[in-house]
Design a protein around this motif. Structure first.
Motif, PDB file in Angstrom:
ATOM      1  N   GLU A 186       0.737  -1.391   0.198  1.00  0.00           N
ATOM      2  CA  GLU A 186      -0.073   0.151   0.217  1.00  0.00           C
ATOM      3  C   GLU A 186       0.489   1.202   0.150  1.00  0.00           C
ATOM      4  O   GLU A 186       0.315   2.225  -0.884  1.00  0.00           O
ATOM      5  N   MET A 187       2.208   1.036   0.071  1.00  0.00           N
ATOM      6  CA  MET A 187       2.783   2.088   0.531  1.00  0.00           C
ATOM      7  C   MET A 187       3.715   2.651  -0.788  1.00  0.00           C
ATOM      8  O   MET A 187       4.559   3.714  -0.586  1.00  0.00           O
ATOM      9  N   ALA A 188       3.455   1.200  -0.993  1.00  0.00           N
ATOM     10  CA  ALA A 188       4.749   1.550  -2.281  1.00  0.00           C
ATOM     11  C   ALA A 188       4.076   2.552  -2.780  1.00  0.00           C
ATOM     12  O   ALA A 188       3.297   2.642  -3.042  1.00  0.00           O
ATOM     13  N   PRO A 189       5.128   3.588  -3.938  1.00  0.00           N
ATOM     14  CA  PRO A 189       6.739   3.845  -4.102  1.00  0.00           C
ATOM     15  C   PRO A 189       7.269   4.397  -3.156  1.00  0.00           C
ATOM     16  O   PRO A 189       8.446   4.548  -3.067  1.00  0.00           O
ATOM     17  N   ASP A 190       6.442   5.138  -2.154  1.00  0.00           N
ATOM     18  CA  ASP A 190       7.046   5.817  -1.852  1.00  0.00           C
ATOM     19  C   ASP A 190       7.381   5.712  -0.609  1.00  0.00           C
ATOM     20  O   ASP A 190       8.721   6.314   0.487  1.00  0.00           O
ATOM     21  N   ILE A 191       7.236   4.801   0.526  1.00  0.00           N
ATOM     22  CA  ILE A 191       7.690   4.288   1.773  1.00  0.00           C
ATOM     23  C   ILE A 191       8.018   2.401   1.801  1.00  0.00           C
ATOM     24  O   ILE A 191       6.959   2.109   1.064  1.00  0.00           O
ATOM     25  N   ARG A 192       9.062   2.399   2.036  1.00  0.00           N
ATOM     26  CA  ARG A 192       9.712   1.388   1.561  1.00  0.00           C
ATOM     27  C   ARG A 192       9.002   0.452   3.698  1.00  0.00           C
ATOM     28  O   ARG A 192       8.867   1.139   4.724  1.00  0.00           O
ATOM     29  N   VAL A 193       8.646  -0.796   3.395  1.00  0.00           N
ATOM     30  CA  VAL A 193       8.760  -1.363   4.303  1.00  0.00           C
ATOM     31  C   VAL A 193       9.100  -2.600   4.799  1.00  0.00           C
ATOM     32  O   VAL A 193       8.684  -3.213   4.070  1.00  0.00           O
ATOM     33  N   ASN A 194       9.897  -2.979   6.353  1.00  0.00           N
ATOM     34  CA  ASN A 194      10.622  -4.068   6.339  1.00  0.00           C
ATOM     35  C   ASN A 194      10.173  -4.711   7.741  1.00  0.00           C
ATOM     36  O   ASN A 194       9.726  -3.857   8.766  1.00  0.00           O
ATOM     37  N   GLY A 195      10.898  -6.308   7.921  1.00  0.00           N
ATOM     38  CA  GLY A 195      10.543  -6.123   9.243  1.00  0.00           C
ATOM     39  C   GLY A 195      11.874  -7.007   9.319  1.00  0.00           C
ATOM     40  O   GLY A 195      12.945  -8.028   9.281  1.00  0.00           O
ATOM     41  N   VAL A 196      12.353  -7.167  10.890  1.00  0.00           N
ATOM     42  CA  VAL A 196      13.452  -8.240  11.283  1.00  0.00           C
ATOM     43  C   VAL A 196      12.809  -9.361  12.830  1.00  0.00           C
ATOM     44  O   VAL A 196      11.482  -8.718  13.368  1.00  0.00           O
ATOM     45  N   ALA A 197      12.691 -10.052  12.651  1.00  0.00           N
ATOM     46  CA  ALA A 197      12.849 -11.093  13.099  1.00  0.00           C
ATOM     47  C   ALA A 197      13.481 -12.138  14.755  1.00  0.00           C
ATOM     48  O   ALA A 197      14.393 -12.988  13.569  1.00  0.00           O
ATOM     49  N   PRO A 198      13.797 -11.029  14.998  1.00  0.00           N
ATOM     50  CA  PRO A 198      14.835 -11.951  16.114  1.00  0.00           C
ATOM     51  C   PRO A 198      14.283 -13.298  16.739  1.00  0.00           C
ATOM     52  O   PRO A 198      13.300 -13.553  16.473  1.00  0.00           O
ATOM     53  N   ILE A 252      11.107  -9.281   5.479  1.00  0.00           N
ATOM     54  CA  ILE A 252      11.556 -10.277   6.754  1.00  0.00           C
ATOM     55  C   ILE A 252      12.236 -11.197   6.741  1.00  0.00           C
ATOM     56  O   ILE A 252      12.711 -11.806   6.691  1.00  0.00           O
ATOM     57  N   ILE A 253      13.344  -9.707   7.480  1.00  0.00           N
ATOM     58  CA  ILE A 253      14.873 -10.964   7.861  1.00  0.00           C
ATOM     59  C   ILE A 253      14.864 -11.456   9.633  1.00  0.00           C
ATOM     60  O   ILE A 253      14.942 -10.922  10.449  1.00  0.00           O
ATOM     61  N   THR A 254      15.091 -12.109   9.198  1.00  0.00           N
ATOM     62  CA  THR A 254      15.122 -13.473  10.651  1.00  0.00           C
ATOM     63  C   THR A 254      16.939 -13.511  10.978  1.00  0.00           C
ATOM     64  O   THR A 254      17.914 -13.455  10.643  1.00  0.00           O
ATOM     65  N   VAL A 255      17.068 -12.982  12.642  1.00  0.00           N
ATOM     66  CA  VAL A 255      18.132 -12.751  13.196  1.00  0.00           C
ATOM     67  C   VAL A 255      18.354 -14.050  14.473  1.00  0.00           C
ATOM     68  O   VAL A 255      17.783 -13.637  15.502  1.00  0.00           O
ATOM     69  N   ASP A 256      18.757 -15.202  14.294  1.00  0.00           N
ATOM     70  CA  ASP A 256      17.805 -15.957  14.989  1.00  0.00           C
ATOM     71  C   ASP A 256      19.404 -16.902  15.867  1.00  0.00           C
ATOM     72  O   ASP A 256      19.008 -17.988  15.755  1.00  0.00           O
ATOM     73  N   GLY A 257      20.652 -16.033  14.992  1.00  0.00           N
ATOM     74  CA  GLY A 257      21.850 -17.672  14.887  1.00  0.00           C
ATOM     75  C   GLY A 257      21.679 -18.830  14.020  1.00  0.00           C
ATOM     76  O   GLY A 257      22.149 -20.471  15.237  1.00  0.00           O
ATOM     77  N   GLY A 258      20.535 -19.479  13.585  1.00  0.00           N
ATOM     78  CA  GLY A 258      19.954 -20.616  12.742  1.00  0.00           C
ATOM     79  C   GLY A 258      18.686 -21.410  13.861  1.00  0.00           C
ATOM     80  O   GLY A 258      18.484 -22.836  12.988  1.00  0.00           O
ATOM     81  N   ARG A 259      18.613 -20.872  14.839  1.00  0.00           N
ATOM     82  CA  ARG A 259      17.241 -21.654  15.439  1.00  0.00           C
ATOM     83  C   ARG A 259      16.584 -22.113  14.758  1.00  0.00           C
ATOM     84  O   ARG A 259      15.752 -22.923  15.104  1.00  0.00           O
TER      85      ARG A 259
END
Length: 269
Positions: A186-198, A252-259
């Motif tokens: 919905e917000m493209a192209p003006d605003i990028r929306v991403n996530g980080v999953a710890p 969504i980038i996963t940052v979990d040491g491979g868990r």
């Protein structure tokens, strides 16, 4: 030797501005410090942790004058359009613009079946789903003006691998994950929306009701392929990567040491 206030370098009026919700301590504070180190002016949002937020702002303003500010607000403001309007006004008036919004504020506790009540539902969904959506909507005109971005802190358990006994939290974080993907469209192209999953990047405070003993900690670490708990600065690194990644949205980038590779859902440990 500490510099005298009048000799401190001052933040440029052209420096980008980042707001991080729930950023007085832990992962939120790590994101604020990392962004500040990269030259951002930062807005530290808090509710109960006002003293820690002020200490963090003082620390950062000592490094670079007029580069950090604190905004105190209960996120229930999203339930009141007038209060939300005042909050947005305060945010924008702090530095005159907003380039990055980071949704970090979150409540996390179990809600075992048979004991789930409306208060748990309201609180967990407020911080983990409703507030991120309504804050994103309210701040979107200012982010659009800067062609900015939104980064959400999620959870590896928000997708296909739920914690046992945390049904309401799991549902709320899953909703937040879908918000990231929906708003990216919905917000493209003006605003990028991403996530980080710890994964396990911060253990609960030893004095909290979520504290875990040494045996539980060892069990958690043994289940992580990289054999250690992650650090808050590693989450911050991923947030700043997504801020700079101009051709990434809806990811969504996963940052979990491979868990995630060894996790089939179930108990928190």
């Amino acid at each position: 030797m500490n510099q005298a206030p009048h000799t401190m370098p001052s933040a440029s009026h052209h420096s980008p501005v980042m707001l991080v919700t729930g950023s007085a301590k832990r992962i939120g504070a790590a994101i604020v410090r990392a962004a500040h180190h990269k030259g951002y002016r930062v807005i530290i949002h808090c509710h109960h942790s006002e003293q820690q937020a002020k200490e963090l702002a003082t620390e950062l303003n000592h490094i670079r004058a007029n580069s950090a500010a604190v905004v105190v607000a209960d996120l229930t403001i999203v339930n009141d359009s007038a209060a939300l309007h005042v909050f947005v006004k305060d945010i924008i008036e702090t530095f005159g613009q907003l380039d990055v919004l980071v949704h970090n504020a979150s409540r996390f506790y179990p809600s075992p079946l048979g004991n789930i009540d409306h208060a748990q539902w309201d609180e967990l969904f407020l911080t983990n789903a409703k507030a991120p959506l309504f804050l994103s909507q309210a701040l979107s005109p200012y982010l659009k003006k800067q062609r900015g971005c939104i980064i959400s802190l999620l959870d590896i358990h928000a997708h296909d691998r739920p914690f046992s006994h945390y049904t309401v939290y799991n549902m709320a974080k899953a909703a937040h994950r879908m918000m990231v993907q929906s708003l990216a469209l919905e917000m493209a192209p003006d605003i990028r929306v991403n996530g980080v999953a710890p994964g396990v990047n911060v253990l609960p405070d030893s004095a909290s009701d979520q504290a875990i003993d040494d045996k539980q900690q060892k069990s958690i670490i043994d289940a992580i392929p990289l054999q250690r708990v992650g650090r808050p600065d590693e989450i911050a690194h991923s947030v700043l990567y997504l801020v700079q990644a101009k051709y990434i949205t809806g990811e969504i980038i996963t940052v979990d040491g491979g868990r995630s590779l060894t996790l089939a859902g179930g108990h928190i440990s």
